[in-house]
Motif scaffolding. Structure first.
Motif, PDB file in Angstrom:
ATOM      1  N   VAL A 125       0.839  -1.201   0.000  1.00 26.03           N
ATOM      2  CA  VAL A 125       0.000   0.000   0.000  1.00 26.03           C
ATOM      3  C   VAL A 125       0.875   1.251   0.000  1.00 26.03           C
ATOM      4  N   ALA A 126       1.981   1.203   0.752  1.00 24.32           N
ATOM      5  CA  ALA A 126       2.852   2.370   0.881  1.00 24.32           C
ATOM      6  C   ALA A 126       3.452   2.782  -0.461  1.00 24.32           C
ATOM      7  N   LYS A 127       3.709   1.820  -1.330  1.00 24.50           N
ATOM      8  CA  LYS A 127       4.315   2.142  -2.632  1.00 24.50           C
ATOM      9  C   LYS A 127       3.419   3.079  -3.435  1.00 24.50           C
ATOM     10  N   ILE A 128       2.139   2.741  -3.544  1.00 29.72           N
ATOM     11  CA  ILE A 128       1.221   3.576  -4.313  1.00 29.72           C
ATOM     12  C   ILE A 128       1.034   4.933  -3.646  1.00 29.72           C
ATOM     13  N   CYS A 129       0.862   4.934  -2.332  1.00 26.52           N
ATOM     14  CA  CYS A 129       0.649   6.199  -1.617  1.00 26.52           C
ATOM     15  C   CYS A 129       1.842   7.123  -1.789  1.00 26.52           C
ATOM     16  N   MET A 130       3.051   6.562  -1.761  1.00 27.56           N
ATOM     17  CA  MET A 130       4.252   7.373  -1.948  1.00 27.56           C
ATOM     18  C   MET A 130       4.280   7.994  -3.334  1.00 27.56           C
ATOM     19  N   VAL A 131       3.968   7.204  -4.362  1.00 26.55           N
ATOM     20  CA  VAL A 131       4.000   7.702  -5.739  1.00 26.55           C
ATOM     21  C   VAL A 131       2.978   8.820  -5.929  1.00 26.55           C
ATOM     22  N   VAL A 132       1.762   8.629  -5.423  1.00 23.40           N
ATOM     23  CA  VAL A 132       0.708   9.633  -5.584  1.00 23.40           C
ATOM     24  C   VAL A 132       1.097  10.926  -4.873  1.00 23.40           C
ATOM     25  N   TYR A 133       1.608  10.809  -3.646  1.00 22.89           N
ATOM     26  CA  TYR A 133       2.001  12.016  -2.915  1.00 22.89           C
ATOM     27  C   TYR A 133       3.151  12.730  -3.615  1.00 22.89           C
ATOM     28  N   LEU A 134       4.167  11.975  -4.030  1.00 23.17           N
ATOM     29  CA  LEU A 134       5.331  12.594  -4.650  1.00 23.17           C
ATOM     30  C   LEU A 134       4.967  13.234  -5.983  1.00 23.17           C
ATOM     31  N   ALA A 135       4.052  12.619  -6.739  1.00 25.87           N
ATOM     32  CA  ALA A 135       3.618  13.225  -7.999  1.00 25.87           C
ATOM     33  C   ALA A 135       2.963  14.581  -7.745  1.00 25.87           C
ATOM     34  N   GLY A 136       2.136  14.655  -6.726  1.00 25.34           N
ATOM     35  CA  GLY A 136       1.515  15.928  -6.382  1.00 25.34           C
ATOM     36  C   GLY A 136       2.533  16.951  -5.919  1.00 25.34           C
ATOM     37  N   TYR A 137       3.503  16.503  -5.122  1.00 27.03           N
ATOM     38  CA  TYR A 137       4.557  17.407  -4.648  1.00 27.03           C
ATOM     39  C   TYR A 137       5.349  17.977  -5.823  1.00 27.03           C
ATOM     40  N   LEU A 138       5.673  17.127  -6.800  1.00 25.56           N
ATOM     41  CA  LEU A 138       6.449  17.581  -7.957  1.00 25.56           C
ATOM     42  C   LEU A 138       5.683  18.630  -8.757  1.00 25.56           C
ATOM     43  N   VAL A 139       4.377  18.454  -8.882  1.00 25.57           N
ATOM     44  CA  VAL A 139       3.582  19.424  -9.623  1.00 25.57           C
ATOM     45  C   VAL A 139       3.533  20.757  -8.878  1.00 25.57           C
ATOM     46  N   ARG A 140       3.393  20.695  -7.558  1.00 23.99           N
ATOM     47  CA  ARG A 140       3.277  21.925  -6.763  1.00 23.99           C
ATOM     48  C   ARG A 140       4.601  22.672  -6.643  1.00 23.99           C
ATOM     49  N   HIS A 141       5.702  21.941  -6.627  1.00 22.85           N
ATOM     50  CA  HIS A 141       7.000  22.574  -6.347  1.00 22.85           C
ATOM     51  C   HIS A 141       8.029  22.221  -7.419  1.00 22.85           C
ATOM     52  N   LEU A 142       7.602  22.164  -8.663  1.00 20.95           N
ATOM     53  CA  LEU A 142       8.485  21.697  -9.721  1.00 20.95           C
ATOM     54  C   LEU A 142       9.730  22.564  -9.865  1.00 20.95           C
ATOM     55  N   GLU A 143       9.554  23.875  -9.837  1.00 15.33           N
ATOM     56  CA  GLU A 143      10.700  24.773 -10.000  1.00 15.33           C
ATOM     57  C   GLU A 143      11.694  24.610  -8.857  1.00 15.33           C
ATOM     58  N   ARG A 144      11.191  24.512  -7.641  1.00 20.47           N
ATOM     59  CA  ARG A 144      12.068  24.328  -6.486  1.00 20.47           C
ATOM     60  C   ARG A 144      12.813  23.003  -6.565  1.00 20.47           C
ATOM     61  N   VAL A 145      12.115  21.962  -6.999  1.00 21.96           N
ATOM     62  CA  VAL A 145      12.751  20.643  -7.115  1.00 21.96           C
ATOM     63  C   VAL A 145      13.885  20.687  -8.129  1.00 21.96           C
ATOM     64  N   ARG A 146      13.674  21.399  -9.217  1.00 15.26           N
ATOM     65  CA  ARG A 146      14.667  21.426 -10.287  1.00 15.26           C
ATOM     66  C   ARG A 146      15.877  22.291  -9.968  1.00 15.26           C
ATOM     67  N   PHE A 147      15.675  23.359  -9.196  1.00 13.71           N
ATOM     68  CA  PHE A 147      16.747  24.355  -9.089  1.00 13.71           C
ATOM     69  C   PHE A 147      17.261  24.612  -7.677  1.00 13.71           C
ATOM     70  N   THR A 148      16.678  23.977  -6.659  1.00 14.99           N
ATOM     71  CA  THR A 148      17.166  24.194  -5.296  1.00 14.99           C
ATOM     72  C   THR A 148      17.421  22.862  -4.601  1.00 14.99           C
ATOM     73  N   TRP A 149      18.393  22.900  -3.681  1.00 16.53           N
ATOM     74  CA  TRP A 149      18.694  21.697  -2.914  1.00 16.53           C
ATOM     75  C   TRP A 149      17.521  21.326  -1.999  1.00 16.53           C
ATOM     76  N   TRP A 150      16.921  22.323  -1.364  1.00 13.92           N
ATOM     77  CA  TRP A 150      15.853  22.014  -0.409  1.00 13.92           C
ATOM     78  C   TRP A 150      14.656  21.383  -1.113  1.00 13.92           C
ATOM     79  N   GLY A 151      14.291  21.918  -2.271  1.00 14.59           N
ATOM     80  CA  GLY A 151      13.168  21.342  -3.005  1.00 14.59           C
ATOM     81  C   GLY A 151      13.426  19.922  -3.426  1.00 14.59           C
ATOM     82  N   PHE A 152      14.689  19.585  -3.640  1.00 16.23           N
ATOM     83  CA  PHE A 152      15.073  18.235  -4.040  1.00 16.23           C
ATOM     84  C   PHE A 152      15.106  17.280  -2.849  1.00 16.23           C
ATOM     85  N   ILE A 153      15.642  17.765  -1.721  1.00 12.66           N
ATOM     86  CA  ILE A 153      15.857  16.882  -0.578  1.00 12.66           C
ATOM     87  C   ILE A 153      14.599  16.697   0.268  1.00 12.66           C
ATOM     88  N   ALA A 154      13.719  17.706   0.309  1.00 16.72           N
ATOM     89  CA  ALA A 154      12.534  17.642   1.185  1.00 16.72           C
ATOM     90  C   ALA A 154      11.691  16.391   0.957  1.00 16.72           C
TER      91      ALA A 154
END
Length: 405
Positions: A125-154
């Motif tokens: 169950v955790a595998k699917i929940c992780m993917v769904v949450y992380l997909a939403g996080y990437l959409v909300r914080h895509l720029e931070r994920v791509r260009f900052t360490w904190w957005g990547f590590i969080a």
């Protein structure tokens, strides 16, 4: 025009058609899995219960429930998954914590929550929940994920917390799958390659430390390096699996004629069903399974890429996550069976015996088909709007409104 191209064209021109290649790969794997579970479990089932079809019947019920999960999931819009991602992730953490308190212990590991007729494996169950949450996080914080360490590590920090709970069970295999999927999704989201490689080195070092932290894991590694040195002790399971491959040859011993399933190979119908398949169907059957998984993963990536090109990033990242889970788990299981990796208890998706694995695999296939259906509906709505004389921007808006039809 090739057979593949003709079928793809026919599917793409039908109203709300679904990906036929994905359905074909999943259906063949499930059908073949049911056959092999029946063959591999007949002797042990007869010995334990007096009914040689005990595990086959249970697996058949799981297959039907998995199909039901896929059909139900196909009715749930992706907007629901996106809106409930944080809740699902929190629920997965609660389940993983609950396993440590009320979980059922089997072979020294506490991974299952007893629910009467079925034992729920929380890591699935955790595998699917992780993917769904992380997909939403990437959409909300895509720029931070791509260009900052904190957005990547969080997000990695949150997933690492999930991994810590898995290690306590312990379930090292599921931990590797979840972390590998998380890292893969971040890379596909456009993280700077140098950041990814630097952090990957840290993750690998942590993985090596985890592998060497427990004596039984060290024993598995040494047995993997030379299983024949302790073929009746720590290397027993791997040597028996390799014997099964050797007996199978090119064309196999024939369906139902495996010798290794006669109490020689432990877990013959679960983690090592691929070895029994190789013994009975030979190298041809074993390679066929690899090709089916390759097709399944390829189509999952293709569906995700199509969704990404239409601007539906959440759906795209979910598909990428599903593809990575299927690919990573299949690779690890096949590598363990063939001696390429140390022995690890990890099921083969859609093929091995296991209720939780089959139900979650059904949900994953259902998610892929839902994304595919929404993307096709979006493209068809936009195309109709263009034919009716709407501008490009208006057509795109109409497509977005009809994507969940």
């Amino acid at each position: 025009m090739s057979f593949y191209a003709r079928w793809e064209k026919r599917l793409s021109t039908r109203e709300h058609a679904l990906d036929g290649w994905l359905i074909l790969a999943a259906a063949v794997l499930v059908s073949l899995g049911w056959i092999m579970v029946t063959s591999a479990s007949s002797e042990i089932a007869s010995s334990l219960t007096g009914n040689p079809y005990y595990y086959s019947i249970r697996h058949g019920i799981y297959v039907l429930l998995g199909l039901l999960c896929a059909l139900v999931t196909m009715r749930v819009p992706m907007s629901w998954w996106r809106g409930n991602g944080p809740t699902l992730f929190l629920g997965a953490l609660i389940l993983l914590a609950a396993v440590l308190i009320v979980g059922r212990e089997v072979n020294g590991a506490r991974r299952w929550i007893p629910l009467g007729v079925i034992n729920l494996q929380a890591s699935e169950v955790a595998k699917i929940c992780m993917v769904v949450y992380l997909a939403g996080y990437l959409v909300r914080h895509l720029e931070r994920v791509r260009f900052t360490w904190w957005g990547f590590i969080a997000p990695l920090g949150l997933v690492a917390g999930m991994g810590a709970l898995l290690i306590l069970e312990p379930d090292y295999g599921a931990t590797v799958v979840i972390l590998a999927t998380c890292m893969g999704m971040l890379l596909l989201a456009g993280v700077a390659l140098w950041r990814f490689l630097l952090l990957s080195c840290g993750v690998v070092a942590l993985g090596v430390f985890g592998a060497l932290a427990e004596p039984y894991r060290i024993q598995r590694i040494t047995s993997y390096l030379d299983p024949w040195a302790n073929q009746f002790d720590s290397g027993y399971q791997l040597t028996q699996a390799l014997i099964a491959f050797g007996r199978g040859g090119w064309s196999g011993m024939g369906l139902g004629n495996s010798v290794q399933k006669l109490f020689y190979l432990p877990e013959a119908h679960t983690d090592f069903v691929y070895s029994v398949l190789a013994e009975e169907l030979g190298l041809i059957g074993a390679v066929g399974v690899v090709l089916l998984f390759a097709l399944l993963v390829f189509r999952a990536f293709k569906i995700g890429r199509t969704a990404e090109l239409t601007g539906r990033l959440f759906s795209a990242y979910v598909c990428y996550g599903m593809a990575l889970i299927f690919g990573a788990q299949a690779f690890i299981n096949l590598a363990v069976n063939t001696g390429l990796l140390p022995t690890k208890g990890l099921t083969l998706p859609l093929l091995s015996y296991g209720g939780s694995s089959m139900l979650i695999s059904g949900v994953m296939v259902g998610l892929l088909l839902r994304v595919d259906g929404e993307t096709r509906a979006y493209r068809q709505s936009a195309q109709r709007a263009r034919r009716q004389g709407y501008s490009e921007a208006q057509s795109e808006e109409i497509g977005l409104q009809g994507r969940e039809a």
